[in-house]
Structure formats: structure tokens, C-alpha cells
Design a protein around this motif. Structure first.
Motif, PDB file in Angstrom:
ATOM      1  N   LEU A  24      62.364  43.346  47.806  1.00 53.09           N
ATOM      2  CA  LEU A  24      62.941  44.182  46.620  1.00 53.09           C
ATOM      3  C   LEU A  24      61.705  44.839  46.016  1.00 53.09           C
ATOM      4  O   LEU A  24      62.034  45.913  45.413  1.00 53.09           O
ATOM      5  N   ALA A  60      62.718  28.831  44.116  1.00 48.72           N
ATOM      6  CA  ALA A  60      62.153  29.714  42.874  1.00 48.72           C
ATOM      7  C   ALA A  60      62.803  29.574  41.639  1.00 48.72           C
ATOM      8  O   ALA A  60      62.131  29.331  40.426  1.00 48.72           O
ATOM      9  N   GLU A 117      64.132  43.691  38.049  1.00 44.40           N
ATOM     10  CA  GLU A 117      65.752  44.334  38.361  1.00 44.40           C
ATOM     11  C   GLU A 117      65.735  45.766  38.700  1.00 44.40           C
ATOM     12  O   GLU A 117      66.522  46.483  39.338  1.00 44.40           O
ATOM     13  N   ARG A 153      64.657  46.732  41.812  1.00 46.51           N
ATOM     14  CA  ARG A 153      65.801  46.394  42.852  1.00 46.51           C
ATOM     15  C   ARG A 153      66.686  47.469  42.724  1.00 46.51           C
ATOM     16  O   ARG A 153      67.248  47.973  43.609  1.00 46.51           O
ATOM     17  N   GLU A 159      70.612  32.060  48.411  1.00 46.41           N
ATOM     18  CA  GLU A 159      69.607  33.067  49.160  1.00 46.41           C
ATOM     19  C   GLU A 159      70.761  34.145  49.329  1.00 46.41           C
ATOM     20  O   GLU A 159      70.186  35.270  49.649  1.00 46.41           O
ATOM     21  N   LEU A 168      59.175  34.638  40.039  1.00 45.19           N
ATOM     22  CA  LEU A 168      59.860  35.797  39.898  1.00 45.19           C
ATOM     23  C   LEU A 168      59.411  36.852  40.896  1.00 45.19           C
ATOM     24  O   LEU A 168      60.353  37.682  41.928  1.00 45.19           O
ATOM     25  N   ARG A 180      61.437  40.448  34.146  1.00 42.28           N
ATOM     26  CA  ARG A 180      62.743  40.293  35.018  1.00 42.28           C
ATOM     27  C   ARG A 180      63.374  41.755  35.178  1.00 42.28           C
ATOM     28  O   ARG A 180      63.952  42.132  36.013  1.00 42.28           O
ATOM     29  N   ARG A 224      59.534  38.548  48.373  1.00 40.98           N
ATOM     30  CA  ARG A 224      59.759  37.865  49.473  1.00 40.98           C
ATOM     31  C   ARG A 224      61.191  38.457  50.157  1.00 40.98           C
ATOM     32  O   ARG A 224      61.316  38.706  51.409  1.00 40.98           O
ATOM     33  N   ARG A 225      61.891  38.891  48.939  1.00 44.50           N
ATOM     34  CA  ARG A 225      63.167  39.382  49.603  1.00 44.50           C
ATOM     35  C   ARG A 225      63.218  40.727  49.531  1.00 44.50           C
ATOM     36  O   ARG A 225      64.263  41.399  50.048  1.00 44.50           O
ATOM     37  N   LEU A 277      71.504  36.365  44.849  1.00 45.45           N
ATOM     38  CA  LEU A 277      70.616  36.508  44.085  1.00 45.45           C
ATOM     39  C   LEU A 277      71.003  36.408  42.796  1.00 45.45           C
ATOM     40  O   LEU A 277      70.386  35.549  41.891  1.00 45.45           O
ATOM     41  N   ASP A 307      59.315  36.019  44.404  1.00 44.54           N
ATOM     42  CA  ASP A 307      60.850  36.008  45.036  1.00 44.54           C
ATOM     43  C   ASP A 307      61.322  37.251  45.365  1.00 44.54           C
ATOM     44  O   ASP A 307      61.859  37.499  46.461  1.00 44.54           O
ATOM     45  N   TYR A 308      61.162  38.282  44.274  1.00 43.50           N
ATOM     46  CA  TYR A 308      61.547  39.536  44.619  1.00 43.50           C
ATOM     47  C   TYR A 308      60.793  40.261  45.859  1.00 43.50           C
ATOM     48  O   TYR A 308      61.277  41.033  46.458  1.00 43.50           O
ATOM     49  N   MET A 366      60.983  27.618  38.255  1.00 43.90           N
ATOM     50  CA  MET A 366      61.078  28.248  37.033  1.00 43.90           C
ATOM     51  C   MET A 366      61.769  27.576  35.895  1.00 43.90           C
ATOM     52  O   MET A 366      61.275  27.270  34.725  1.00 43.90           O
ATOM     53  N   MET A 407      70.601  33.178  40.098  1.00 42.01           N
ATOM     54  CA  MET A 407      69.788  33.505  38.984  1.00 42.01           C
ATOM     55  C   MET A 407      70.651  32.844  37.677  1.00 42.01           C
ATOM     56  O   MET A 407      70.359  32.293  37.114  1.00 42.01           O
ATOM     57  N   PRO A 420      57.617  28.272  46.386  1.00 41.98           N
ATOM     58  CA  PRO A 420      58.960  28.493  47.249  1.00 41.98           C
ATOM     59  C   PRO A 420      59.161  29.788  47.996  1.00 41.98           C
ATOM     60  O   PRO A 420      58.629  30.682  47.554  1.00 41.98           O
ATOM     61  N   GLN A 421      59.723  29.252  49.173  1.00 40.29           N
ATOM     62  CA  GLN A 421      59.941  30.607  50.003  1.00 40.29           C
ATOM     63  C   GLN A 421      61.593  30.697  50.099  1.00 40.29           C
ATOM     64  O   GLN A 421      62.105  31.232  51.340  1.00 40.29           O
ATOM     65  N   ASN A 422      62.020  30.323  49.191  1.00 40.77           N
ATOM     66  CA  ASN A 422      63.629  30.750  49.252  1.00 40.77           C
ATOM     67  C   ASN A 422      64.102  30.740  47.586  1.00 40.77           C
ATOM     68  O   ASN A 422      63.218  30.133  46.652  1.00 40.77           O
ATOM     69  N   SER A 423      65.094  31.682  47.428  1.00 45.77           N
ATOM     70  CA  SER A 423      65.411  31.824  46.017  1.00 45.77           C
ATOM     71  C   SER A 423      65.903  30.753  44.953  1.00 45.77           C
ATOM     72  O   SER A 423      65.613  30.285  43.783  1.00 45.77           O
TER      73      SER A 423
END
Lengths: 320, 320
Positions: free
Chosen positions: A167, B150, A107, A110, B88, A158, A103, A164-165, B91, A161-162, B154, B95, B144-147
Motif C-alpha cells: 500500500l 501486526a 490510510e 492507501r 489478511e 503499521l 495511521r 508488506r501489503r 485490513l 504492514d502497509y 500493536m 484493524m 510479523p509478516q501478516n496483518s
């Protein structure tokens, strides 16, 4: 091309470093810089034209990788991990190294705007578990039955998701059981899988604690490193909606492994394997899935070993 | 019996509180104490024989629940969450609330030795995504396709691992789309699914932004609360090797929803629904899975609504 490797002092990290230096390029771009990170300083390397920096860092400490990420690396291999037996023995240690450090790395990417940096992380077949179908595919759920597998599965989510976003440009490869590992037997339940070949080939005795019809899903160290390198080269657009999948190992029974040993090194070598059933190891190894279709990995160009014979031959070639 | 509820001021939390108080018992044991936690203090309740404490707490703050866990509750409902659109958009917020607060709650249970405490957490159909089979089952992977999804996925892994290690007795229920929600339309992509029934039944106009052949996987608020209560009663031994699964919603097309509206409230009500396609909402809703087998949930005794008619009737009964 600047490449960062965490866990660079480990068995896989060292093989990856050597292969990258031998290739001299990644994705058609010359490798000019390697940053090797591990708990203890990775061995220094002197290679003309490549700046190799070795750092001793606890990557779970806040900001530990900031100076490294400030240099905007093109590729990051995240191999650092606490292995399964240690993560099971110490939940806090496993969470800190296997999850929190991942993580923190995400970060860091990002914070430094490393959207185009390819992050290749190693996950494991240990992320699978519970009630499973006879043959697993890319849509089989991860129901890990050990903390290491749970921490890896969380990290996969994680990284996805990062990515997909936008980052980071991440990818997680789930590794099969690696056979034949060099070195000595260790406390891992999978240790025997290398031991029953490595020791007899070295003229030593080994113990096989599981029935010979036990199947394993295996990959040679050479193919794993090939996969890590391919993982840095496969385009992000091709990866689809989930950036983690199982690498294409091969399914092999212990009987087939021992037969390959006999063919390569004769009955004398085979006789060095003593069969001593161990219910504890049998239970752990018996819970690992051994059959996968690996459609995504194959479509993306990841290669498996041809057969178990090739794995044994490769070990002998390298030892020679 | 002491029950703690996070997110107790929310729509589901309030319904759960009322149903628990009406039952008066859980698992055959009289409810003597309810601790209601939310960002803003949940409404005070005066019920004879039950000590109800309402607390305003940011459960993502370190140690926020320590005093509550020190009282060694028998059951914890963890419903607090940042919804999908907010997770979304931010983030860090997602989290912190959806994942870190769950982790802190699990760590609190561990620190206070709450091995026998049943923790029931709400997850969501939003944890599924990507390339999916036509009908999903208990072994379908979460991509998952959204935070929000995700973070929930987790958290599921963590609840399962802490339960496997015997640190808490956890269970995660993935909720279908809840229909018919009370109140007003909101910014959620699923808002229309309640709106196209609730508003016409209240004599108001509503907009349907998706094609009528769009299928949804839905559950009524009443059935969701029944499932939360059953989730506190189902024995841990029965849960098997992974403590998260999808609840048995029912599959219904928008056309079937509108037909139920017409049958119950006539053509006049149906005429209040205006069809205005919205590509953005169509894309989001179209990515949600609508067909599941739900074998585990049914085997464990979780109940679905009988049909969509029953859902509409239940809404009318409650409104009356």
C-alpha cells in the motif's frame, strides 16, 4: 520529484529541507516541488526551479493531508511528533500525534494509491527498554518503558504492514540521541548531552547531571540528515522482511565527550562543565541502550559518525 | 469475583467458561458473576450461586462495553479476535476488531478507573516472523509478516503501556498453535495440525500438506485454558518490564505427531493420513517459529504439556 515533509519546521526538518535544496536531486531525479507541513507554517523559501509550499496543518485531523497526497508525492518524510516528555505527560496527545496521525497518513497513501511512494518515518532509541542484552542487535525486541516509545513502536508495525501489503513503500529509521543539537537547553533528559559541549564551546557554563562513565549512543545532526536522504534512496527490495531498524550511532562515554571538548577547546572550556548529579536524569539516561551492532543499517549503506571528535568539529564548522 | 470474557462464544472462550465454573473460584475468591460477550450471544448458563450474563455486542463499536466496565469487573479476558486469514483478507476489519477494540477496552478501563483489574489478552505465535534465530527467546523482536500478527503486536504494546501507566493491570499471552482442536477442518493454514490426528482418531481420512520433518510449536486446549487462568492469578509485580510473552508450547515434528497417533490408535489410524504436499501451506507453516526457550513464562509458573502423547490422550479422554 515531489517531496513532502511533516514536522518541517522542526530542527531536523529544517536541516533536511536545506540539504535537499542544496543537493537539488534525490535518487538522481531533480527536485521540483517541496511541500512543507507543520503545526505552524514552516518558513517560506524562495529557490529558483523549485516550487516550495509551506502549510500549517494539524496532521492528526481527519483528511488534513488529503490535498497533499492527491498530488501523488514521490517521497514523504514523516518527522512530525510529540516528544517523549510531552507524550508521557499527555497520553491522548501522544496517541493522537505519534500514532493516529501516522495511521491517517498510511490510510491516505492507501486511499490515493501511493504504492510506489517512499515513506521515511523517524522512530527513536526510546522504543527500546526493559531488560536488555549488553549489546543490542536487529533482533532485539522493543519493550518501551515510555509512551512515546510505545507509540513509535506501534507506528513501526503499521508502516511495515502497509508496506508488506504493497500500500506504500515505507521505511522507519530509529534515531540515536542527536548530539550536538543547536539552541538552548530544554526539559528533555538528554538535553545535557548537547549542553555539556555546546555551552562551553560558546563560552558558557553547563551542568553534567550523570556520572562520566555513562555511555550514550549518539549521532550528529549532519549524519541523521544523511541517513534520512539515504532512506529515500535505498531500494525497497533490499529492506528485507521488517522495515524498521536502528541507525548506526556511535557509543561514547561522557568522559570521552568531555575529553573531546578539552582537545578541541582546551582546559578552560572543560572547566565550564559543573558536575551536579541528578538522580532522576541518571535513572532515565541510565535506562537507554548504548551499544548496538547495527548490521542491517550498515549492510544497507547507512553511515555513522567516524568518532566523537568529528561530531565536535562539525559543530564548530557549522557555527563558524 | 466478577469476570468478563470477550470472545466468550468461541472455542477457547467456552472452555474457559466451563473451567472457571468448575473451579468456582479465581485467586482464592469465589466467582459470583460472569459476563460473557461475543458477536452472537454466548450460550446461556444456569449455575447456582453464579450470575451469568450473556451479551451480543460488537466490541469495536464506541462505548459497547461501557455498561460492563461500569460494574468494575475484577478480571477481563480479552479473547475476541478476527483470525489471521480474515485479517489478511480485510485490513479494515482486522484493524477494527484486533486493534481498535483492544484500544477501546483499554480506554474503557482508564475511564472507569480499573487500575486493579487484571486484563488477560490472547496474542499469537503469528506475531513473530521474518528472519529469526533457530531458537527464539523472550528478547526476540516481533517482525510479523501478516496483518493479524501486526495488530496483535500493536495491541501488546498498548496493553503494556496502559499497565505501565497504572491504568489497568494487563498481561498478554502469546499462544502456540493449539492442537488438537475439536470440530471440523477449516481454512486456516494450521488446520491440518489438528486434522491429521482428530480425523483418524474419529475413523476418518485426513490430508497432511507439509513434509513430516516440519516442526510445530504446540499446546493443548487444556493447557491453554490453564495458562489463561494462571494469567489472572500471577501477581503484577512479578511480570517485569514488558507484559507480553510467549507461552511454553512444546516443539514437535509432524513425524512425531504421526508416531503418537500410531502408538495410541494403531497403524490403521495412521493409514488414514494421506500425504499431499501443498506448497502454499508449506510456505506459511514453514515460516512459523517452532523453538522457544520460554524463560519468563516458566519462571512465572506457566506449564507446558508434558509431551505429545499427553496431548493425544487428553483429546481421547475428553471425547470419551
Amino acid at each position: 520529484m515531489h517531496i513532502v515533509i511533516t514536522g518541517a519546521a522542526g530542527f531536523l526538518g529544517q536541516r533536511l529541507v536545506n540539504q535537499l535544496l542544496d543537493r537539488g536531486e534525490l535518487n538522481g531525479v531533480a527536485i521540483r516541488r517541496l511541500t512543507l507541513v507543520d503545526q505552524t507554517e514552516p518558513p517560506a523559501i524562495d529557490r529558483e526551479g523549485v516550487e516550495v509550499v509551506s502549510l500549517a496543518r494539524d496532521i492528526s485531523a481527519p483528511g488534513a493531508l488529503d490535498p497533499v497526497l492527491e498530488a501523488r508525492p514521490d517521497v514523504i518524510y514523516h518527522l512530525a511528533a510529540v516528544v517523549s516528555s510531552a507524550a508521557e505527560a499527555d497520553l491522548d496527545l501522544g496517541m493522537r500525534v505519534n500514532f493516529d496521525a501516522t495511521r491517517a497518513l498510511l490510510e491516505g497513501c492507501r486511499a490515493h494509491g501511493l504504492a510506489a511512494t517512499r515513506l521515511v518515518m523517524a522512530s527513536s532509541v526510546a522504543a527500546y527498554g526493559g531488560e536488555m542484552p549488553a549489546v543490542l542487535d536487529d533482533m532485539t525486541a522493543l519493550h518501551p518503558q515510555n509512551s512515546y516509545g510505545a507509540q513509535k513502536a506501534m507506528s513501526e508495525l503499521l508502516v511495515n504492514d502497509y508496506s508488506r501489503r504493497g500500500l506504500v513503500d515505507g521505511l522507519v529509521l530509529r534515531l540515536p540521541t542527536i548530539v550536538i543539537r543547536p539552541g538552548r537547553p530544554n526539559a528533555a533528559a538528554s538535553s545535557f548531552a548537547s549542553s555539556i559541549l555546546r555551552e562551553p564551546l560558546n563560552g558558557e557554563e553547563a551542568v553534567c547531571p550523570v556520572p562520566t562513565d555513562q555511555e550514550l549512543f549518539v549521532m550528529s545532526p549532519g549524519r541523521v540528515v544523511d541517513a534520512l536522504i539515504h532512506g529515500a534512496e535505498v531500494p525497497g527490495e533490499a529492506l528485507g522482511p521488517f522495515r524498521a531498524f536502528m541507525l548506526p550511532g556511535i557509543t561514547v562515554s561522557v568522559a570521552e565527550m568531555l575529553e573531546a571538548l578539552r582537545e578541541v577547546a582546551g582546559g578552560e572550556a572543560l572547566a565550564r562543565v559543573r558536575h551536579e548529579p541528578d538522580a532522576r536524569i541518571e535513572a532515565i539516561v541510565g535506562s537507554w541502550p548504548a551499544r548496538f551492532t547495527n548490521e542491517r543499517a550498515r549492510r544497507l549503506g547507512f553511515q555513522s559518525d567516524k568518532d566523537f571528535h568529528e561530531i565536535v568539529e562539525a559543530f564548530l564548522d557549522e557555527r563558524a
